[in-house]
Scaffold this active site. Structure first.
Site, PDB file in Angstrom:
ATOM      1  N   GLY A  24      11.145  -2.819   5.214  1.00  0.00           N
ATOM      2  CA  GLY A  24      10.413  -3.972   5.267  1.00  0.00           C
ATOM      3  C   GLY A  24       9.780  -4.379   4.027  1.00  0.00           C
ATOM      4  O   GLY A  24      10.217  -5.678   3.546  1.00  0.00           O
ATOM      5  N   HIS A  25       9.102  -3.336   3.424  1.00  0.00           N
ATOM      6  CA  HIS A  25       8.895  -3.687   1.981  1.00  0.00           C
ATOM      7  C   HIS A  25       9.801  -3.818   0.964  1.00  0.00           C
ATOM      8  O   HIS A  25      10.157  -4.996   0.394  1.00  0.00           O
ATOM      9  CB  HIS A  25       8.240  -2.513   1.386  1.00  0.00           C
ATOM     10  CG  HIS A  25       6.809  -2.068   1.891  1.00  0.00           C
ATOM     11  ND1 HIS A  25       6.976  -0.987   2.817  1.00  0.00           N
ATOM     12  CD2 HIS A  25       5.668  -2.733   2.139  1.00  0.00           C
ATOM     13  CE1 HIS A  25       5.522  -0.584   3.275  1.00  0.00           C
ATOM     14  NE2 HIS A  25       4.868  -1.752   3.141  1.00  0.00           N
ATOM     15  N   SER A  54       6.527  -0.379   9.960  1.00  0.00           N
ATOM     16  CA  SER A  54       5.180  -0.113   9.466  1.00  0.00           C
ATOM     17  C   SER A  54       5.177   1.156   8.655  1.00  0.00           C
ATOM     18  O   SER A  54       5.422   2.140   9.264  1.00  0.00           O
ATOM     19  CB  SER A  54       4.296  -0.470  10.587  1.00  0.00           C
ATOM     20  OG  SER A  54       3.090   0.057  10.341  1.00  0.00           O
ATOM     21  N   MET A 106       0.764  -1.303  -0.058  1.00  0.00           N
ATOM     22  CA  MET A 106      -0.004   0.133  -0.043  1.00  0.00           C
ATOM     23  C   MET A 106       0.939   1.193   0.058  1.00  0.00           C
ATOM     24  O   MET A 106       0.489   2.282   0.423  1.00  0.00           O
ATOM     25  CB  MET A 106      -0.985  -0.026   1.227  1.00  0.00           C
ATOM     26  CG  MET A 106      -1.917  -1.320   1.225  1.00  0.00           C
ATOM     27  SD  MET A 106      -3.461  -0.783   1.969  1.00  0.00           S
ATOM     28  CE  MET A 106      -2.706  -0.567   3.777  1.00  0.00           C
ATOM     29  N   GLY A 107       2.001   1.246  -0.319  1.00  0.00           N
ATOM     30  CA  GLY A 107       3.059   2.256  -0.501  1.00  0.00           C
ATOM     31  C   GLY A 107       3.454   2.744   1.047  1.00  0.00           C
ATOM     32  O   GLY A 107       3.493   1.995   1.662  1.00  0.00           O
ATOM     33  N   ARG A 132       2.514   2.823   9.083  1.00  0.00           N
ATOM     34  CA  ARG A 132       1.734   3.441  10.341  1.00  0.00           C
ATOM     35  C   ARG A 132       2.736   4.367  11.166  1.00  0.00           C
ATOM     36  O   ARG A 132       2.213   5.192  11.733  1.00  0.00           O
ATOM     37  CB  ARG A 132       0.916   2.705  10.896  1.00  0.00           C
ATOM     38  CG  ARG A 132      -0.504   2.506  10.066  1.00  0.00           C
ATOM     39  CD  ARG A 132      -1.438   1.825  10.944  1.00  0.00           C
ATOM     40  NE  ARG A 132      -2.721   1.804  10.074  1.00  0.00           N
ATOM     41  CZ  ARG A 132      -3.155   0.844   8.952  1.00  0.00           C
ATOM     42  NH1 ARG A 132      -1.982  -0.081   9.276  1.00  0.00           N
ATOM     43  NH2 ARG A 132      -4.244   0.741   8.657  1.00  0.00           N
ATOM     44  N   LYS A 192       5.152 -10.132   9.385  1.00  0.00           N
ATOM     45  CA  LYS A 192       4.691  -9.032  10.201  1.00  0.00           C
ATOM     46  C   LYS A 192       3.079  -9.108  10.350  1.00  0.00           C
ATOM     47  O   LYS A 192       2.440  -8.848  11.375  1.00  0.00           O
ATOM     48  CB  LYS A 192       4.973  -7.421   9.525  1.00  0.00           C
ATOM     49  CG  LYS A 192       4.047  -6.551   9.900  1.00  0.00           C
ATOM     50  CD  LYS A 192       4.678  -5.888  11.123  1.00  0.00           C
ATOM     51  CE  LYS A 192       4.153  -4.445  11.442  1.00  0.00           C
ATOM     52  NZ  LYS A 192       2.698  -4.102  10.829  1.00  0.00           N
TER      53      LYS A 192
HETATM   54  P1  AMP Z   1       1.470  -2.923   3.508  1.00  0.00           P
HETATM   55  O1  AMP Z   1       2.093  -1.910   2.356  1.00  0.00           O
HETATM   56  O2  AMP Z   1       1.460  -2.402   4.860  1.00  0.00           O
HETATM   57  O3  AMP Z   1       0.328  -3.366   2.887  1.00  0.00           O
HETATM   58  O4  AMP Z   1       2.579  -4.198   3.387  1.00  0.00           O
HETATM   59  C1  AMP Z   1       2.965  -4.714   2.113  1.00  0.00           C
HETATM   60  C2  AMP Z   1       3.634  -6.125   2.620  1.00  0.00           C
HETATM   61  O5  AMP Z   1       4.846  -5.556   3.233  1.00  0.00           O
HETATM   62  C3  AMP Z   1       2.691  -7.097   3.483  1.00  0.00           C
HETATM   63  O6  AMP Z   1       3.014  -8.303   3.113  1.00  0.00           O
HETATM   64  C4  AMP Z   1       3.353  -6.728   4.714  1.00  0.00           C
HETATM   65  O7  AMP Z   1       3.251  -8.064   5.657  1.00  0.00           O
HETATM   66  C5  AMP Z   1       4.830  -6.555   4.466  1.00  0.00           C
HETATM   67  N1  AMP Z   1       5.518  -5.777   5.760  1.00  0.00           N
HETATM   68  C6  AMP Z   1       5.072  -4.735   5.948  1.00  0.00           C
HETATM   69  N2  AMP Z   1       5.838  -4.459   7.212  1.00  0.00           N
HETATM   70  C7  AMP Z   1       6.922  -5.143   7.141  1.00  0.00           C
HETATM   71  C8  AMP Z   1       7.948  -5.538   7.825  1.00  0.00           C
HETATM   72  N3  AMP Z   1       8.428  -4.677   8.897  1.00  0.00           N
HETATM   73  N4  AMP Z   1       8.901  -6.517   7.679  1.00  0.00           N
HETATM   74  C9  AMP Z   1       8.601  -7.528   6.625  1.00  0.00           C
HETATM   75  N5  AMP Z   1       7.492  -7.017   5.753  1.00  0.00           N
HETATM   76  C10 AMP Z   1       6.538  -6.120   6.049  1.00  0.00           C
END
Ligand code: AMP
Length: 281
Positions: free
Chosen positions: A36-37, A185, A30-31, A187, A149
């Site tokens: 992590g991403h 995150s 979601m950008g 957030r 996560k």
């Molecule tokens: P999101 O943008 O929050 O929807 O996350 C996209 C992907 O990145 C999802 O598969 C999350 O689980 C992964 N993700 C988010 N935060 C982390 C993190 N700290 N470490 C590893 N993967 C992450």
């Protein structure tokens, strides 16, 4: 790196690769990208010939409008970060492109979405499944990378892929943390200075649970954790659960399962954070 905003564009960028059975690694996001991403993208880059990243803040997985509105967005910065890793195609669609008409599909995840995130964020996982299914249909990846996560999300996506026989390999990736243990995150960008200082309490709690596992009764552990949060002036605990890793059913005795993960959600001011830690597997 090519950026596609239309489904027709990304399809024409990928059609040759599909025809030649080129392996495609896919990272849906979601950008507001962070390390992590990027770790997911790095894994995808090692294991596939082509890497696709999607950036789409999916409105239907937010159960609070305010959360959707305040979700951090910074596409320019995201594209810059993506230039630093192997990313061949970015898919950045609009809401109209993804959902030209209202989608009413209701998935059945059995009991998997009745607990934890599913319980506190009604409709969340249905929204996740709708978008992930749609993205899989558009990209047709060989492998898709998801972070541990979001543990419950990962279990539900595994079920989605199994139930609908979607031909994609799901690759779970380790949680990347800040130095003080806070799970990265998008957030976290919304945290004030004081909230940020208190936010590592989630991971501290999870580590404490691991140390106490097998010794302290689960009910007592939960009470200790609730008391710790009650004493904290900033953090508010939403749930702390010890669950079986496959069924996500909360356990009450350590002997009930031999693959156990501790999951937590808490508020730091207006920002909701989640984390988890494998206790044993
Ligand atoms: P999101 O943008 O929050 O929807 O996350 C996209 C992907 O990145 C999802 O598969 C999350 O689980 C992964 N993700 C988010 N935060 C982390 C993190 N700290 N470490 C590893 N993967 C992450």
């Amino acid at each position: 790196m090519q950026v596609a905003e239309k489904i027709s564009e990304i399809r024409s960028l990928l059609s040759n690769h599909w025809a030649n059975s080129v392996s495609i690694g896919f990272v849906p996001t979601m950008g507001a990208l962070h390390e992590g991403h990027l770790s997911l993208l790095k894994n995808a880059g090692k294991e596939n010939e082509i890497v696709v990243c999607s950036i789409f803040v999916n409105p239907i997985q937010f159960n609070r409008n305010e959360d959707y509105r305040s979700y951090p967005r910074d596409i320019r910065k995201d594209l810059k970060l993506l230039e630093g890793v192997k990313c061949d195609i970015v898919f950045h669609p609009t809401e109209e492109e993804m959902y030209p008409e209202p989608l009413e599909k209701q998935y059945d995840f059995g009991d998997l979405d009745k607990v934890m995130e599913g319980k506190f964020r009604p409709g969340h996982f249905n929204g996740v499944a709708v978008v992930v299914n749609r993205l899989f249909d558009i990209v047709k990846p060989t492998r898709a990378y998801f972070g541990l996560k979001d543990f419950q999300q990962l279990v539900i996506i595994h079920k989605l892929v199994r139930d609908y026989k979607i031909p994609v390999e799901i690759v779970p990736c380790t949680t990347i943390r800040e130095e003080d243990g806070l799970a990265m995150s998008s957030r976290n960008k919304l945290l004030g200075k004081n909230e940020r200082k208190h936010a590592p309490l989630l991971y501290k709690t999870l580590k404490m649970a691991k140390v106490q596992s097998g010794y302290m009764p689960i009910a007592q552990l939960k009470k200790t954790i609730e008391d710790t949060f009650r004493r904290d002036k900033v953090m508010k605990l939403e749930y702390f659960e010890i669950v079986d890793m496959l069924t996500l059913k909360p356990i009450n005795l350590w002997s009930e399962s031999n693959q156990v993960v501790a999951c937590i959600a808490a508020w730091a001011g207006n920002v909701r954070l989640i984390d988890n830690h494998v206790i044993y597997s």
